[in-house]
Scaffold this motif. Structure first.
Motif, mmCIF file in Angstrom:
data_model
loop_
_atom_site.group_PDB
_atom_site.id
_atom_site.type_symbol
_atom_site.label_atom_id
_atom_site.label_comp_id
_atom_site.label_asym_id
_atom_site.label_seq_id
_atom_site.Cartn_x
_atom_site.Cartn_y
_atom_site.Cartn_z
ATOM 1 N N GLN A 1 -17.768 17.203 28.529
ATOM 2 C CA GLN A 1 -18.047 17.361 27.121
ATOM 3 C C GLN A 1 -19.522 17.691 26.928
ATOM 4 O O GLN A 1 -20.348 17.502 27.818
ATOM 5 N N LEU B 1 -10.447 6.881 31.087
ATOM 6 C CA LEU B 1 -11.865 6.978 30.782
ATOM 7 C C LEU B 1 -12.648 5.989 31.634
ATOM 8 O O LEU B 1 -12.286 4.807 31.702
ATOM 9 N N ILE C 1 -13.707 11.421 32.284
ATOM 10 C CA ILE C 1 -12.334 11.269 31.813
ATOM 11 C C ILE C 1 -11.412 12.079 32.720
ATOM 12 O O ILE C 1 -11.671 13.243 33.015
ATOM 13 N N TYR D 1 -14.647 12.519 22.668
ATOM 14 C CA TYR D 1 -13.485 12.791 23.514
ATOM 15 C C TYR D 1 -12.218 12.752 22.662
ATOM 16 O O TYR D 1 -12.052 11.852 21.844
ATOM 17 N N ASN E 1 -9.886 9.503 18.546
ATOM 18 C CA ASN E 1 -10.974 10.042 19.346
ATOM 19 C C ASN E 1 -11.809 8.882 19.882
ATOM 20 O O ASN E 1 -11.755 7.762 19.359
#
Length: 263
Positions: free
Chosen positions: A157, A58, A102, A50, A42
């Motif tokens: 996110q 990214l 991302i 993420y 992650n």
């Protein structure tokens, strides 16, 4: 593969057994493009967690706290490109690096081709020629990315709303004597509560985060010609010795040496 210049650093690495202790939590004064190839890991980017898929790209803005979290010992592979934002125009920079983004580029052969060319140039050219070509390729990659952004799926996110508010207040008040007490007063919450929520989400202390953001803001002003004394005063450090110590610890060189990095 690794190439260096005053503007950027490029690496392509594969780690067979990634160790979580090997990946430091950090913030730096450059933008970053990170292409995740494979692995079980992650990324925490300013409190946003993420979970990347193969060929997730990214885009990490400068002065953004981030780190890798390996989940298992499966081999981990990525490309990382750190660079000065001035490599591309302000228009492209604002579009790509106003916040963490991302994208998945697995089905975009043109995107993937940029990174394959980096490997080819590194294997074929001298270090000096590789540096020149990699810089031009990076600029082309960023421009291409800017045009493709609207047609790509952006993964959004969420983080705790309070952490979002704290980060916004910190960013908007860097030129004030900013601390946990100021933030607690603004939000009418207890100082200890704010500190706990922030550190649990960000995995960095609130005070340390504030100081690093102030130092990077001061650095940018100094790159533009401001004196270190004026930068110290602008960002409300208690005295110059404190500013000097934190600056050198964060940037890796003294305020006086910053003149060497001016374009």
């Amino acid at each position: 593969m690794k190439g260096n210049s005053p503007l950027y650093e490029i690496s392509h690495k594969r780690v067979d057994e990634p160790n979580p202790d090997s990946y430091g939590r950090h913030m730096h004064n450059c933008c970053e493009v990170l292409l995740f190839i494979s692995g079980d890991a992650n990324y925490n980017i300013d409190g946003l967690l993420y979970q990347p898929k193969p060929y997730d790209l990214l885009l990490i803005p400068r002065a953004t706290y981030h780190y890798l979290i390996p989940i298992s010992p499966l081999p981990y592979e990525n490309y990382v490109i750190d660079f000065d934002g001035g490599v591309v125009s302000a228009e492209h920079r604002e579009k790509l690096f106003s916040k963490p983004v991302i994208l998945n580029i697995a089905e975009d052969k043109e995107f993937c081709r940029f990174f394959k060319r980096l490997d080819l140039y590194h294997e074929t050219y001298s270090a000096q020629d590789f540096s020149v070509c990699a810089k031009a390729l990076l600029r082309e990659l960023l421009i291409y990315c800017s045009y493709r952004l609207e047609r790509s799926m952006i993964v959004e996110q969420e983080r705790p709303p309070l952490v979002d508010t704290l980060i916004r207040l910190i960013t908007e008040n860097l030129e004030r004597p900013l601390d946990a007490e100021f933030l607690a007063h603004e939000l009418m919450l207890s100082k200890s509560y704010l500190q706990n929520v922030f550190s649990q989400s960000m995995h960095i202390g609130l005070k340390q985060y504030i100081m690093q953001k102030k130092i990077y803001a001061a650095h940018n002003d100094m790159i533009e010609g401001m004196s270190s004394g004026d930068a110290c005063a602008k960002y409300c450090f208690s005295d110059y010795s404190v500013f000097f110590r934190l600056y050198k610890k964060t940037m890796g060189y003294s305020p006086k040496q910053t003149a060497l990095y001016r374009s």
